[in-house]
Design an enzyme around this catalytic site. Structure first.
Site, mmCIF file in Angstrom:
data_model
loop_
_atom_site.group_PDB
_atom_site.id
_atom_site.type_symbol
_atom_site.label_atom_id
_atom_site.label_comp_id
_atom_site.label_asym_id
_atom_site.label_seq_id
_atom_site.Cartn_x
_atom_site.Cartn_y
_atom_site.Cartn_z
ATOM 1 N N GLU A 1 0.809 -1.220 0.000
ATOM 2 C CA GLU A 1 0.000 0.000 0.000
ATOM 3 C C GLU A 1 0.845 1.274 0.000
ATOM 4 O O GLU A 1 0.441 2.303 -0.527
ATOM 5 C CB GLU A 1 -0.961 0.023 1.184
ATOM 6 C CG GLU A 1 -2.094 -0.998 1.095
ATOM 7 C CD GLU A 1 -1.719 -2.353 1.678
ATOM 8 O OE1 GLU A 1 -0.523 -2.587 1.965
ATOM 9 O OE2 GLU A 1 -2.640 -3.193 1.839
ATOM 10 N N PHE B 1 -11.502 -6.806 14.325
ATOM 11 C CA PHE B 1 -10.433 -7.297 13.457
ATOM 12 C C PHE B 1 -10.102 -6.247 12.399
ATOM 13 O O PHE B 1 -10.985 -5.733 11.732
ATOM 14 C CB PHE B 1 -10.856 -8.609 12.793
ATOM 15 C CG PHE B 1 -9.838 -9.132 11.813
ATOM 16 C CD1 PHE B 1 -8.578 -9.534 12.252
ATOM 17 C CD2 PHE B 1 -10.126 -9.202 10.461
ATOM 18 C CE1 PHE B 1 -7.633 -9.992 11.349
ATOM 19 C CE2 PHE B 1 -9.190 -9.666 9.550
ATOM 20 C CZ PHE B 1 -7.936 -10.060 9.990
#
Ligand SMILES: Cc1ncc(C[n+]2csc(CCOP(=O)(O)OP(=O)(O)O)c2C)c(N)n1
Ligand SMILES: [Mg+2]
Lengths: 589, 164
Positions: free
Chosen positions: A52, A114
């Site tokens: 990313e 999460f």
């Protein structure tokens, strides 16, 4: 009648309506509804990166080369945090990015779910603005506003954090993309104040030792031609910051080189001795001014910037002008013409004669040609790599760089003909920027020659993108100035820590970059003798290899330093000029 | 260095206040006091914050605040005449002979006793921060059980207004 779309479809549709060509991204759970919407359309091309951070640098490279905003899509949690370095890089250099991050569903925010990270919070100090979308109906307006903010005034990155429930395909809302956005709290200045402009024109016309100090704002504001016109009218010397290179042509006789920490002797001396400094789109960065208390003692300072907060932040401006660089430079040019017309007895060229004489003496004494001493034994100097690159590309390449000595050599020795050709991380100094930024440029201009000047250290911070290069056929030429060390760190250790090379060398464990490039499906060359340098460079940029990625691994003298180098705590005229000479004037140290 | 009071008109949006507070932390500016509440227009919040610094520093703070997209306007209240007030509650131990003394001090400062128990008074006091400081100094330190101050709120005098 407006259409009714899901949040995910709206988001992608808004990007289409915004004219976005490329979306640089990487998928993950919280972004999957959006990825499904991407799958169903053709207009916006998604580029799958390998990390990313690289997506943000790619979008940034695209933005710097084109002036258009770069757009990024990442998932929540690690996807979002991986993007932070790239967002901070764009923030420091004021480039327009829109970064869309997936987020856990609204109902789970705050539960340590999460892959939950408070992206708005984590990114807050390094964005121009950010949004957390609370309702899918807000998407069109939020996206329009994000693009508006990212691209206007002083550009910068904007984050849009989108919880997964907002993009749920089962929840729809009417889609209307706003034509324009007006915000009561955000109205960037465009034109400079008339009175200030007239004052500035008078000061410039009357100056005996003027200097134009221009920065990244002139590149970002596409104000290079306006700057060049004004500079030619004044006949004044022009120096550029690391971010501003190219805005004034590098081969123009009025160009005296980069200024600052590794600026040319003549540029730094001219700054120090100037009577009027015309700063435009530059921010008196500490890498330029050296010690602000000793900065240019005799100069009146005119400072033009779109961002009022940049003016008088470090150095007090005598004539502050808030406005867009191009508009200010154009208006100023007309005013300067009139002022010079009132002073026929002292035309600009004649007034500058003594000043240019002095600058010429400085250049003859310690110009860049003086600081580099080619070796007789065939060992390549890093400067020669850049000279060879300049020659082989005819000065016409887009050049990105990483961070370190190679970056400074590229800035010093490649003469850029116009803005947006030189792309580097100046403000944050992000190693790993070069390759993905070059890829962003190549996406923007598929036919252009794009070179990435890198160091073996920086390259290894984002080398996984060689795989992305193969996937999309991006024929980047990677010029690795391989000094087998974290050269810039090592240079500081040589100069300030008695040569103790703490954790800055790794020559026994470097990969073979030639086979590394080959493993990724590309070509690799390795050169270590001056006699092979030009031929290898010519081959890398030959028509035959036009469609290939070529990694040119050039082994250079590991002990070369970047000079000039500012002497810490001094004024701009205080520099190390080579390993034994300084320009120090003896008032301290 | 002097104490300065800034009034900030802010979009009443989630996250807007955190940007203001974050700016101070990020740029190493000090926040002495901070008050915030919506205005008569519910889409706007008004923040009053007090800080310290030279004129140059205050100018930088003002510019950086203005740079925040959510900030509509900033006013340095000390640039012209203004009224500033702060609200304070002090819980004071008041027993035996001291009980009357506490009441007297409270009267002198025109405080109001808003809660009473057999052993303590809770006093409410409004005024400029200096007056509140003086009240605290006038009390016997060991008698003070708890102090809560609102931070400064301010408004300019006369015609001058801060509005969107
Ligand atoms: C991400 C990151 N980490 C650390 C640094 C500090 N740093 C600046 S230059 C440099 C060395 C770079 O080495 P290399 O890429 O080989 O370039 P060279 O200086 O040798 O040309 C380092 C470690 C940085 N700028 N960026
Ligand atoms: Mg290196």
């Amino acid at each position: 009648m407006s259409e009714t779309l899901s949040g995910a479809d709206m988001l992608v549709r808004a990007l289409q309506d915004e004219g976005v060509e490329y979306l640089f991204g990487y998928p993950g759970g919280a972004a999957l509804h959006i990825y499904d919407a991407i799958f169903k359309q053709q207009k916006v091309e998604h580029i799958l990166v390998r990390h990313e951070q690289a997506a943000t640098h790619m979008a940034d490279g695209y933005a710097r080369a084109t002036g258009k905003p770069g757009v990024v899509l990442v998932t929540s949690g690690p996807g979002a945090t991986n993007a932070i370095t790239g967002i901070a890089t764009a923030y420091m250099d004021s480039t327009p990015l829109v970064v869309i991050s997936g987020q856990v569903p609204t109902s789970q925010i705050g539960t340590d779910a999460f892959q939950e990270t408070d992206m708005v919070g984590v990114s807050r100090p390094v964005v121009k603005h950010s949004f957390l979308v609370r309702d899918c109906a807000e998407i069109p307006r939020t996206i329009k506003t994000a693009f508006h903010i990212a691209t206007t005034g002083r550009p910068g990155p904007v984050v849009i954090d989108v919880p997964k429930d907002i993009t749920d395909p089962a929840i729809t809302a009417p889609y209307d993309y706003p034509e324009a956005i007006s915000l009561r709290s955000y109205k960037p200045a465009k034109r400079g104040n008339g009175r200030q402009l007239r004052k500035a024109a008078r000061a410039l016309a009357e100056a005996e030792r003027p200097i134009i100090y221009s920065g990244g704002g002139v590149v970002q504001g596409d104000a290079g031609p306006a700057l060049t016109r004004l500079a030619h009218r004044l006949g004044a010397p022009v120096t550029n910051t690391l971010m501003g290179l190219g805005a004034f042509p590098g081969d123009d006789p009025q160009f005296i080189g980069m200024l600052g920490m590794h600026g040319t002797y003549e540029a730094n001396m001219a700054m120090h001795h100037a009577d009027v400094i015309f700063a435009v789109g530059a921010r008196f960065d500490d890498r330029v001014t050296n010690n602000p208390d000793k900065f240019c003692p005799n100069a009146r300072i005119i400072h033009v910037d779109v961002d009022p907060a940049s003016i008088s932040k470090i150095i007090n401006a005598d004539i502050p002008i808030v406005g867009d660089a191009r508009s200010v430079l154009e208006e100023l040019d007309a005013l300067v013409e009139a002022e010079l017309g009132k002073r026929p007895e002292r035309p600009a060229a004649a007034a500058g004669k003594a000043w240019w004489g002095q600058i010429g003496e400085w250049r003859d004494a310690y110009g860049l040609d003086h600081v580099m001493k080619p070796r007789e034994d065939g060992v390549i100097l890093p400067q020669q790599v850049i000279q060879s690159l300049y020659r082989a590309t005819g000065g016409e390449a887009y050049v990105t760089s990483d961070v370190g000595q190679h970056q400074m050599f590229a800035a010093q020795y490649y003469k850029f003909p116009e803005g947006r050709r030189w792309i580097n991380s100046g403000g944050l100094g992000t190693m790993g920027f070069g390759l993905p930024a070059a890829m962003g440029v190549q996406f923007a201009y598929p036919k252009a020659t794009v070179a990435c000047v890198t160091g073996e250290g920086s390259f290894m911070m984002n080398m996984q993108e060689l795989s992305t290069c193969l996937q999309y056929g991006l024929p980047i030429k990677i010029i690795c100035v391989n000094n087998q060390a974290l050269g810039m760190v090592k240079q500081w250790q040589d100069m300030q820590y008695s040569g103790r090379h703490s954790q800055s060398t790794y020559s026994d464990s470097l990969p073979d970059f030639k086979t590394l490039a080959e493993a990724f499906g590309h070509l690799g060359f390795r050169i270590d003798h001056t006699s092979d340098l030009d031929a290898a460079m010519d081959e890398a940029f030959s028509a035959k290899l036009k469609d290939k990625v070529v990694f040119v691994d050039v082994w250079v003298d590991p002990d070369e330093h970047v000079y000039p180098m500012a002497i810490k705590g001094g004024s701009m005229r205080d520099m190390y000029l080579n390993k034994i000479t300084t320009s120090q004037q003896g008032d301290y140290m | 260095m002097s104490r300065r009071v800034l009034a900030v008109l802010l979009e009443n949006e989630p996250g807007a206040l955190s940007r203001v507070v974050g700016l101070f932390a990020q740029r190493n500016y000090n926040i002495e006091t901070l008050t915030v509440a919506p205005t008569e227009d519910p889409t706007l919040s008004r923040v009053t914050l007090s800080t310290d610094g030279s004129d140059q520093k205050i100018e930088q703070i003002t510019k950086h605040l203005n740079r925040l997209v959510d900030v509509v306007k900033v006013l340095d209240l000390h640039e012209a005449a203004c009224v500033e007030r702060e609200l304070m509650f002090v819980k004071i131990s008041a027993q035996g002979a001291d009980r009357a003394e506490v009441k007297r001090t409270c009267d002198i400062f025109r405080g109001q006793i808003v809660d009473v128990t057999a052993t303590a008074y809770t006093v409410q006091l409004t005024g400029e921060s200096g007056k509140l400081d003086a009240f605290i100094r006038a009390l016997d330190r060991s008698a003070i059980i708890e102090v809560v101050r609102s931070g400064v709120s301010g408004i300019s005098r006369g015609e001058k207004v801060l509005s969107a």
